[in-house]
Design an enzyme around this catalytic site. Structure first.
Site, short mmCIF file in Angstrom:
data_model
loop_
_atom_site.label_atom_id
_atom_site.label_comp_id
_atom_site.label_asym_id
_atom_site.label_seq_id
_atom_site.Cartn_x
_atom_site.Cartn_y
_atom_site.Cartn_z
N SER A 1 0.79 -1.14 -0.06
CA SER A 1 -0.09 -0.06 0.06
C SER A 1 0.88 1.28 -0.04
CB SER A 1 -0.81 0.08 1.22
OG SER A 1 -1.66 1.16 1.37
N LYS B 1 -1.41 -1.15 -4.08
CA LYS B 1 -2.42 -0.26 -3.81
C LYS B 1 -2.08 1.22 -3.68
CE LYS B 1 -4.74 0.47 0.71
NZ LYS B 1 -5.60 -0.21 1.61
N LYS C 1 -2.87 5.19 -2.42
CA LYS C 1 -4.01 6.18 -1.84
C LYS C 1 -4.35 7.07 -2.70
CE LYS C 1 -3.85 4.06 2.35
NZ LYS C 1 -4.98 3.84 3.21
N ASP D 1 -7.03 3.41 -2.92
CA ASP D 1 -7.92 3.41 -1.68
C ASP D 1 -8.13 4.93 -1.15
OD1 ASP D 1 -8.72 3.17 1.17
OD2 ASP D 1 -7.10 2.30 1.92
N GLU E 1 -11.41 1.15 -2.99
CA GLU E 1 -11.60 0.82 -1.67
C GLU E 1 -12.26 2.24 -0.90
OE1 GLU E 1 -8.13 -0.62 0.19
OE2 GLU E 1 -8.89 -0.32 2.26
N ASP F 1 -14.16 -0.55 3.51
CA ASP F 1 -12.97 -0.92 4.92
C ASP F 1 -13.51 -0.25 5.89
OD1 ASP F 1 -10.89 -0.46 6.45
OD2 ASP F 1 -9.49 0.35 5.10
N LYS G 1 -10.16 -6.08 8.25
CA LYS G 1 -8.96 -5.76 9.33
C LYS G 1 -9.69 -6.33 10.57
CE LYS G 1 -7.41 -1.69 7.06
NZ LYS G 1 -7.27 -0.26 7.00
N GLY H 1 -4.27 -3.83 6.07
CA GLY H 1 -3.21 -3.71 7.27
C GLY H 1 -3.32 -2.45 7.95
O1 OSB Z 1 -6.95 2.31 5.01
O2 OSB Z 1 -6.20 0.66 4.50
C1 OSB Z 1 -6.03 1.82 4.98
C2 OSB Z 1 -2.87 2.36 7.16
C3 OSB Z 1 -3.45 3.02 8.13
C4 OSB Z 1 -4.78 3.43 8.17
C5 OSB Z 1 -5.69 2.99 7.28
C6 OSB Z 1 -5.12 2.35 5.99
C7 OSB Z 1 -3.56 2.01 6.20
C8 OSB Z 1 -3.16 1.14 5.10
C9 OSB Z 1 -1.77 0.51 5.10
O3 OSB Z 1 -3.44 1.15 3.80
C10 OSB Z 1 -1.73 -0.93 4.71
C11 OSB Z 1 -0.37 -1.62 5.47
O4 OSB Z 1 -0.41 -1.85 6.69
O5 OSB Z 1 0.67 -1.67 4.76
MG MG Z 2 -8.34 1.46 3.51
#
Ligand code: OSB
Ligand code: MG
Length: 369
Positions: free
Chosen positions: A135, A161, A163, A188, A213, A238, A262, A290
């Protein structure tokens, strides 16, 4: 097993690279590690609440309060022989899934160790490795993002992924897709958009994304259903899914076609498995999200993602991507097939390094003292 002692460790871990989402940029990552002692064994669980209520309304301090004042007293000095008993005891507590998960997951580790089996076996997972991706946060410039993607693809990640947020979406996805036409790619938004942005998501439809996402409000399922009806790309929820009930409600109204599970957000491994099973029955794929976990939470994620309906790669990257020195060993390293292996050994299969734990610890509670 009679639960003799429960400890909370509030840690603050310096991140290897700052991680930026639509709600801010983080340089360190806090967590609460929960340790549960019985019969000479110690089970560990990670509570993934953040320092502030950005991703979730829970914070380190709310989780500390709920654990200390409500959850720990439910099981301390009691006999616990199955995770189901813990779930029943926690039944009076509404909300606070991350706090509940931290303690429930520690009990799973403890009970698996007592039985001499891995957490994967206890959950019913059959694989010995879990497919993973990476990510990538929002970067100050597109070139820096492309460099990051390049590096992670070279490391062997087969799924990326990105952001996104308004102003950092279509052009960014187009640039990545043009350079890596075959990469498994998803985005995401962490709730940064509204239905007014529907044309942006319709534009994203052309880039063959695995999923989009949590584009809309963090509690919403109704608007997501309206958006999904206008898109080819699967919407994945999520933030909106806090329990098996939320998952059922979302699927009943077609708010999404995929769910990011999660374990912290849904309140523990028992709820995780219920959502997994319900999605499997309905033919809805799931994947493991994650929260920048330490190796304790990472080991739980690698184990749970061996369940059969975790068919999409998880946000469970190699340990070195997150922390220079983790508080537990061994580190997770990426296999050639973009997977992480389940560690050998009972329970989570990782061991805490006490000196490293002490070095990043801000606060400690032991009950009884
Ligand atoms: O939205 O998936 C998310 C990390 C902190 C808060 C929200 C998210 C995330 C990540 C991190 O996308 C994914 C990872 O742990 O590598
Ligand atoms: Mg997310």
């Amino acid at each position: 097993m009679k639960i003799e002692l429960i400890e909370l460790h509030h840690l603050d871990m310096p991140l290897v690279h700052p991680f930026e989402t639509s709600f801010g940029r983080d340089y360190t990552r806090p967590c609460i590690l929960v340790a549960v002692r019985a019969e000479g064994l110690t089970g560990w669980g990670e509570c993934v609440a953040d320092s502030g209520p950005w991703y979730s309304s829970e914070t380190i301090d709310t989780a500390w309060h709920i654990l200390r004042d409500f959850l720990i007293p439910e099981i301390l000095s009691r006999t616990v022989d199955s995770p189901a008993e813990v779930v029943t005891r926690f039944g009076r507590v509404r909300g606070h899934p991350m706090a509940r998960a931290g303690l429930e997951n520690a009990i799973w580790d403890l009970l698996a160790q007592a039985q001499g089996i891995s957490l994967t076996q206890m959950l019913g997972g059959r694989r010995d490795r879990s497919p993973v991706g990476v990510s990538i946060g929002i970067e100050p410039e597109l070139d820096l993002l492309l460099e990051k993607v390049e590096r992670h693809v070279a490391e062997g990640y087969s799924r990326v992924k990105l952001k996104i947020k308004p102003g950092w979406d279509v052009d960014v996805v187009r640039a990545v897709r043009e350079r890596w036409p075959d990469l498994l790619l998803q985005v995401d938004a962490n709730s940064a958009y509204t239905l007014d942005h529907t044309p942006i998501f319709q534009e994203l439809d052309q880039f063959d994304l695995l999923l989009i996402e949590q584009p809309l409000h963090h509690e919403d399922i109704v608007d997501h259903a309206k958006l999904q009806a206008q898109l080819q790309t699967p919407v994945c929820l999520d933030e909106s899914i806090h329990s098996p009930e939320h998952a059922r409600w979302a699927l009943d109204i077609n708010a999404c076609q995929i769910i990011n599970i999660k374990v912290g957000r849904v309140g523990g491994l028992t709820a995780m498995r219920q959502i997994h099973d319900m999605c499997a029955e309905r033919g809805v794929p799931v994947w493991c999200g994650g929260m920048l976990e330490t190796n304790v939470g990472r080991a739980a994620n690698v184990a749970l993602a061996t369940l059969p309906n975790f068919t999409l790669p998880g946000d469970i990257s190699a340990s070195a991507r997150y922390y220079h020195e983790d508080i537990a060993e061994p580190n997770f390293t990426l296999n050639d097939d973009s997977t992480l292996s389940v560690p050998a050994g009972p329970g989570l299969g990782v061991r805490i390094i006490p000196a490293r734990l002490a070095a990043v610890r801000l606060r400690h509670l032991s009950v009884p003292e």
